[in-house]
Enzyme design. Sequence first.
Site, short mmCIF file in Angstrom:
data_model
loop_
_atom_site.label_atom_id
_atom_site.label_comp_id
_atom_site.label_asym_id
_atom_site.label_seq_id
_atom_site.Cartn_x
_atom_site.Cartn_y
_atom_site.Cartn_z
N ASN A 68 0.87 -1.18 0.00
CA ASN A 68 0.00 0.00 0.00
C ASN A 68 0.90 1.23 0.00
O ASN A 68 1.45 1.60 1.03
CB ASN A 68 -0.90 -0.02 1.25
CG ASN A 68 -1.71 1.26 1.38
OD1 ASN A 68 -1.90 1.98 0.40
ND2 ASN A 68 -2.19 1.54 2.58
N TRP A 69 1.03 1.82 -1.18
CA TRP A 69 1.99 2.93 -1.32
C TRP A 69 1.51 4.23 -0.68
O TRP A 69 2.27 5.16 -0.53
CB TRP A 69 2.27 3.17 -2.80
CG TRP A 69 3.20 2.18 -3.42
CD1 TRP A 69 3.82 1.12 -2.80
CD2 TRP A 69 3.63 2.16 -4.79
NE1 TRP A 69 4.62 0.45 -3.69
CE2 TRP A 69 4.52 1.06 -4.92
CE3 TRP A 69 3.37 2.95 -5.91
CZ2 TRP A 69 5.13 0.75 -6.14
CZ3 TRP A 69 3.98 2.65 -7.12
CH2 TRP A 69 4.85 1.55 -7.23
N LYS A 70 0.23 4.32 -0.38
CA LYS A 70 -0.34 5.58 0.13
C LYS A 70 -0.01 6.71 -0.87
O LYS A 70 0.02 6.45 -2.05
CB LYS A 70 0.17 5.86 1.54
CG LYS A 70 0.03 4.62 2.43
CD LYS A 70 0.26 4.86 3.87
CE LYS A 70 0.06 3.53 4.62
NZ LYS A 70 0.07 3.68 6.06
N HIS A 128 -9.55 2.06 4.66
CA HIS A 128 -8.26 2.16 5.35
C HIS A 128 -8.41 3.14 6.53
O HIS A 128 -9.14 4.12 6.43
CB HIS A 128 -7.17 2.64 4.40
CG HIS A 128 -5.80 2.55 4.99
ND1 HIS A 128 -5.31 3.50 5.86
CD2 HIS A 128 -4.84 1.60 4.89
CE1 HIS A 128 -4.10 3.13 6.26
NE2 HIS A 128 -3.80 1.98 5.67
N GLU A 182 -6.65 5.45 7.58
CA GLU A 182 -6.37 6.86 7.25
C GLU A 182 -7.56 7.50 6.56
O GLU A 182 -7.83 8.70 6.73
CB GLU A 182 -5.09 6.95 6.39
CG GLU A 182 -3.85 6.68 7.22
CD GLU A 182 -2.72 6.00 6.47
OE1 GLU A 182 -2.68 6.06 5.23
OE2 GLU A 182 -1.86 5.39 7.16
N GLU A 230 -5.73 -4.17 10.54
CA GLU A 230 -4.67 -3.18 10.72
C GLU A 230 -4.90 -2.39 12.01
O GLU A 230 -5.65 -1.41 12.00
CB GLU A 230 -4.64 -2.21 9.54
CG GLU A 230 -4.33 -2.87 8.21
CD GLU A 230 -3.67 -1.91 7.24
OE1 GLU A 230 -2.64 -2.29 6.68
OE2 GLU A 230 -4.16 -0.78 7.07
N GLY A 252 2.58 2.54 10.55
CA GLY A 252 3.60 3.58 10.36
C GLY A 252 4.34 3.95 11.64
O GLY A 252 5.06 4.94 11.68
N SER A 290 3.21 -1.92 10.17
CA SER A 290 4.67 -2.09 10.37
C SER A 290 5.16 -3.50 10.08
O SER A 290 6.09 -3.99 10.72
CB SER A 290 5.07 -1.65 11.79
OG SER A 290 4.76 -0.29 11.99
N GLY A 348 2.72 -0.99 4.15
CA GLY A 348 2.91 0.42 3.77
C GLY A 348 4.38 0.71 3.54
O GLY A 348 4.93 0.43 2.46
#
Length: 256
Positions: free
Chosen positions: A13-15, A99, A101, A171, A177, A217, A238
Site C-alpha cells: 500500500n503505497w499511500k 483504510h 487513514e 490493521e 507507520g 509495520s 505500507g
Amino acid sequence: MNRKYRKTIIAGNWKMNKTPAETKAFIDELKGKLGKQRWCDVVLCVPFVDIPAAVRAARDAKVAIAAQNMHWEKSGAFTGEVSAEMLKELGVKFVVIGHSERRQYFAETNETVNLKVKAALENGLRPIICVGESLEEREADITAELITTQVKIALRDIEADQMRKIVFAYEPIWAIGTGKTATAEQAGEICGLIRSVIRAKYGARVARSVTIQYGGSMNPKNAEELLAQLDVDGGLIGGASLKVDDFISIINASNQ
Ligand code: PGA
C-alpha cells in the site's frame, strides 16, 4: 497462512507516494528480482494517477494493481472522486476500502465502507476491507466488539457466493507507520476473530476460504513470524513496500 484453503496475498500500500515515472521504475525492478516460483499473489495499491503506468508495467508479470479508494456511486456531481467502473476499465483488480487513514482523515464510516464494498463487487473489483482498533480502544478492552461491528457492517447485504472475492486486512491503528507491530499472537487472534464473524454468518466452508491479511509495520524481519499464524493469510504493507528489496523479502517470507 493456510494455503490449502485460501490464497496468501502480499499487497503493498503505497499511500501518497511515487509518481508515474517512479511507478514504472519500481515495477521494472520488481519484475527483474521476483522469483518465478511463488506461493502468494502480489498486489500493488497505487495512487490513482499511477494506475495506467502500473498496469502497463505489470502486464507481463504476475502482479495485480489495486486502487486505494473509490466512490460508491456510478457517476455524478462528486468532484474529485473516482468510480469503480473507471478503475475497472483501467485494468484495476483490487481496491482498498476503509483504510484507517480514510476513516480518520476523510470521515469514512462503516456504512460508507459497506456502500463501497457493494459497488466494488458489482463492478468486478475485489475489495480489501480494512478494519482495526486504536490504542485507546485496545486499552479500553473493546477491540473484539469494535472489530466485530466493523466486519458485520462491511458485509451487510453481501451474499455468500461473493465472499470468495473479498479480502480483509486487520490493521491495528497503533501499529500503522509507527514501527510498533502487533505480536504474532495478537495478529493471529484478531484475524481469527474476523474469520469467526464470517463463519457465524456464512458457515465454515466460506469462512475458511477468505484471505485475511495483517497490516501495520510489517517488514522483512517480522513477516515470517506473522505469516506463520494460521489465520494470517498475507500482509498489507505500507512503508516496507516502497523499497523493492524489502517488498521482495516479505514476498519470500510468505513462500517459506
Ligand atoms: P505500514 O502501513 O506498513 O507503513 O505500517 C500499513 C498500512 O497502513 O496499510
